[in-house]
Design an enzyme around this catalytic site. Structure first.
Site, PDB file in Angstrom:
ATOM      1  CB  CYS A 182      -0.944   0.007   1.198  1.00 40.83           C
ATOM      2  SG  CYS A 182      -2.087  -1.355   1.166  1.00 40.83           S
TER       3      CYS A 182
ATOM      4  CG  HIS B  56      -3.166   3.287   2.619  1.00 41.50           C
ATOM      5  ND1 HIS B  56      -3.609   3.131   1.334  1.00 41.50           N
ATOM      6  CD2 HIS B  56      -3.301   2.077   3.213  1.00 41.50           C
ATOM      7  CE1 HIS B  56      -3.993   1.882   1.159  1.00 41.50           C
ATOM      8  NE2 HIS B  56      -3.819   1.214   2.285  1.00 41.50           N
TER       9      HIS B  56
ATOM     10  CG  ASN C 244      -6.701  -0.749   1.305  1.00 36.95           C
ATOM     11  OD1 ASN C 244      -5.981  -0.262   0.433  1.00 36.95           O
ATOM     12  ND2 ASN C 244      -6.216  -1.356   2.375  1.00 36.95           N
TER      13      ASN C 244
HETATM   14  N1  ACO Z   1     -18.352  -9.339   8.697  1.00 38.18           N
HETATM   15  C1  ACO Z   1     -18.802  -9.735   9.913  1.00 38.18           C
HETATM   16  N2  ACO Z   1     -17.955 -10.149  10.875  1.00 38.18           N
HETATM   17  C2  ACO Z   1     -16.643 -10.209  10.584  1.00 38.18           C
HETATM   18  C3  ACO Z   1     -16.130  -9.823   9.336  1.00 38.18           C
HETATM   19  C4  ACO Z   1     -17.047  -9.384   8.366  1.00 38.18           C
HETATM   20  N3  ACO Z   1     -16.680  -8.988   7.139  1.00 38.18           N
HETATM   21  N4  ACO Z   1     -14.791  -9.961   9.351  1.00 38.18           N
HETATM   22  C5  ACO Z   1     -14.459 -10.411  10.564  1.00 38.18           C
HETATM   23  N5  ACO Z   1     -15.572 -10.571  11.315  1.00 38.18           N
HETATM   24  C6  ACO Z   1     -15.692 -11.025  12.698  1.00 38.18           C
HETATM   25  C7  ACO Z   1     -14.515 -11.896  13.113  1.00 38.18           C
HETATM   26  O1  ACO Z   1     -14.718 -13.241  12.742  1.00 38.18           O
HETATM   27  C8  ACO Z   1     -14.519 -11.695  14.607  1.00 38.18           C
HETATM   28  O2  ACO Z   1     -15.514 -12.516  15.164  1.00 38.18           O
HETATM   29  P1  ACO Z   1     -15.295 -13.261  16.585  1.00 38.18           P
HETATM   30  O3  ACO Z   1     -15.137 -12.136  17.586  1.00 38.18           O
HETATM   31  O4  ACO Z   1     -16.534 -14.056  16.738  1.00 38.18           O
HETATM   32  O5  ACO Z   1     -14.044 -14.056  16.390  1.00 38.18           O
HETATM   33  C9  ACO Z   1     -14.955 -10.239  14.783  1.00 38.18           C
HETATM   34  O6  ACO Z   1     -15.633  -9.898  13.560  1.00 38.18           O
HETATM   35  C10 ACO Z   1     -13.819  -9.275  15.021  1.00 38.18           C
HETATM   36  O7  ACO Z   1     -12.806  -9.529  14.038  1.00 38.18           O
HETATM   37  P2  ACO Z   1     -11.474  -8.673  13.989  1.00 38.18           P
HETATM   38  O8  ACO Z   1     -10.606  -9.204  12.874  1.00 38.18           O
HETATM   39  O9  ACO Z   1     -10.889  -8.578  15.351  1.00 38.18           O
HETATM   40  O10 ACO Z   1     -12.081  -7.265  13.571  1.00 38.18           O
HETATM   41  P3  ACO Z   1     -11.372  -5.842  13.575  1.00 38.18           P
HETATM   42  O11 ACO Z   1     -12.123  -4.936  14.413  1.00 38.18           O
HETATM   43  O12 ACO Z   1      -9.896  -5.941  13.779  1.00 38.18           O
HETATM   44  O13 ACO Z   1     -11.624  -5.356  12.077  1.00 38.18           O
HETATM   45  C11 ACO Z   1     -10.400  -5.120  10.030  1.00 38.18           C
HETATM   46  C12 ACO Z   1     -11.062  -6.087  10.999  1.00 38.18           C
HETATM   47  C13 ACO Z   1     -11.463  -4.218   9.463  1.00 38.18           C
HETATM   48  C14 ACO Z   1      -9.769  -5.931   8.920  1.00 38.18           C
HETATM   49  C15 ACO Z   1      -9.348  -4.265  10.769  1.00 38.18           C
HETATM   50  O14 ACO Z   1      -8.525  -5.089  11.551  1.00 38.18           O
HETATM   51  C16 ACO Z   1      -8.479  -3.477   9.833  1.00 38.18           C
HETATM   52  O15 ACO Z   1      -8.931  -2.608   9.133  1.00 38.18           O
HETATM   53  N6  ACO Z   1      -7.163  -3.679   9.866  1.00 38.18           N
HETATM   54  C17 ACO Z   1      -6.204  -2.894   9.148  1.00 38.18           C
HETATM   55  C18 ACO Z   1      -6.222  -3.136   7.673  1.00 38.18           C
HETATM   56  C19 ACO Z   1      -5.146  -2.249   7.052  1.00 38.18           C
HETATM   57  O16 ACO Z   1      -4.820  -1.215   7.550  1.00 38.18           O
HETATM   58  N7  ACO Z   1      -4.548  -2.643   5.985  1.00 38.18           N
HETATM   59  C20 ACO Z   1      -3.489  -1.746   5.464  1.00 38.18           C
HETATM   60  C21 ACO Z   1      -2.673  -2.303   4.613  1.00 38.18           C
HETATM   61  S1  ACO Z   1      -3.446  -3.329   3.418  1.00 38.18           S
HETATM   62  C22 ACO Z   1      -2.195  -3.689   2.301  1.00 38.18           C
HETATM   63  O17 ACO Z   1      -1.045  -3.397   2.487  1.00 38.18           O
HETATM   64  C23 ACO Z   1      -2.600  -4.466   1.103  1.00 38.18           C
END
Ligand code: ACO
Length: 333
Positions: free
Chosen positions: A120, A260, A290
């Site tokens: 990214c 980003h 993204n």
């Molecule tokens: N819909 C519903 N529930 C979901 C989904 C979804 N799409 N995805 C995950 N969940 C559930 C999980 O299974 C978990 O359930 P559980 O508690 O029963 O186990 C719960 O939601 C929480 O999951 P987390 O992964 O902890 O959710 P989080 O709040 O961390 O959000 C996310 C996930 C949006 C991916 C976040 O972590 C994020 O944005 N991270 C950063 C991404 C980023 O910055 N990327 C940058 C670089 S990308 C690149 O370089 C290509």
């Protein structure tokens, strides 16, 4: 004159362009594909929809349209371009590089071409690389592109990642021939101890393509989302401090931050750590998701073309991606 005697020249942006594919995939479309909800995606990421390229529309096709728009806005011709750099993690092929495909499509026959893979962060790494060639006077006109067909490396069965990504391309023309819109500071960083948190494990020398890698879905993006989230906030905040310090500024001296576009909560966390209004941050992730290396140049082009960014404004772009890699750049518009 040797390199140490060379006076470095200012590097400026004289044109921008972007392209988004026609097809839109909304959160409610995703609800029909995986176990998710519009409410979950909006509240966790801020994303409402993303654009998805056609099957026969490749990274270089999107890059070429963005490039042609940037060339037009700069008032130059493709033959004026000395160097093309494409930041991408979703190249047309493992080789040749996507910049060569773009060169063929736009007829920039005098350019040298290569890609930069910094996930990214790819666009800022590419622009900084171009800046070095231009500042030394080695070349005078660069086409720098961030382009991604992330839909081709997204696991559409993994609800933790597939809700995040979209396709698109953004491009700028950079030159050493003017002082208008010049880059005034930049800072890049990397941490190779954390490669396991965000990657595409299959298809390289560690896991060459095989029936097993396909069965294990190793050719798709893997991400430990919550870990990436924490590092993204920490590294982008650090990058902002380092780049502003280089020109005796603070973020309060900046008119627009182009971050980003990974996640609205990451952007809110950065704004609140600096006690800055979110209104200063240019945000389009709600509409495009993204787009990795394409995120910043698309957001930049949209903000310039809409008149949001005005002459004299100081713009700070800050990025973070797999590697990990991160960076920040200040441009005086
Ligand atoms: N819909 C519903 N529930 C979901 C989904 C979804 N799409 N995805 C995950 N969940 C559930 C999980 O299974 C978990 O359930 P559980 O508690 O029963 O186990 C719960 O939601 C929480 O999951 P987390 O992964 O902890 O959710 P989080 O709040 O961390 O959000 C996310 C996930 C949006 C991916 C976040 O972590 C994020 O944005 N991270 C950063 C991404 C980023 O910055 N990327 C940058 C670089 S990308 C690149 O370089 C290509």
């Amino acid at each position: 004159m040797n390199v140490t005697e060379t006076t470095l020249q200012n590097v400026a942006i004289i044109g921008t362009g972007s392209y988004l594919p026609e097809k839109i995939l909304t959160n409610s479309d995703l609800e029909k594909m995986i176990d998710t909800s519009d409410e979950w995606i909006r509240s966790r990421t801020g994303i409402e929809q993303r654009h998805i390229a056609r099957d026969d529309e490749y990274t270089s096709d999107m890059a070429a349209v963005a490039a042609e728009r940037a060339i037009e806005s700069a008032g130059i011709s493709a033959e004026d371009i000395d160097i093309i750099i494409v930041g991408t993690l979703s190249p047309d092929m493992q080789f040749p590089n996507t910049a060569c495909f773009v060169q063929g499509k736009i007829g920039a026959k005098n350019a040298i071409c290569f890609d930069i893979e910094a996930a990214c962060s790819g666009f800022l790494f590419s622009l900084e690389t171009a800046k070095q060639f231009l500042a030394t006077g080695t070349y005078s006109t660069a086409l720098v592109i961030g382009a991604e067909k992330l839909s081709s490396v997204t696991d559409w069965e993994d609800r933790g990642t597939c809700i995040l990504f979209g396709d698109g391309a953004g491009a700028v023309i950079a030159t050493n021939k003017t002082d208008q819109n010049k880059i005034i500071a930049s800072h890049l960083g990397s941490d190779g101890k954390l490669t396991h948190l965000l990657n595409i494990p299959g298809g390289g020398s560690i896991n060459p393509a095989s029936l097993q890698t396909i069965e294990d879905r190793m050719h798709f993006m893997k991400m430990t989302g919550n870990e990436v989230f924490k590092h993204a906030v920490r590294c982008m905040c650090k990058a902002i401090k380092q780049v502003t310090a280089k020109c005796d500024m603070t973020i309060d001296d900046i008119d627009w931050v182009i971050p980003h576009q990974a996640n609205m909560r990451i952007i809110q966390a950065i704004a609140s750590r600096f006690d800055n209004s979110i209104d200063k941050f240019i945000i389009n992730l709600d509409q495009v998701g993204n787009m990795s290396a394409a995120s910043v140049p698309v957001a930049m082009d949209e903000a310039i073309k809409s008149g949001k960014i005005k002459k004299g404004d100081k713009i700070l772009s800050v990025v973070f991606g797999g590697g990990f890699t991160w960076g920040a750049m200040i441009i005086e518009w």
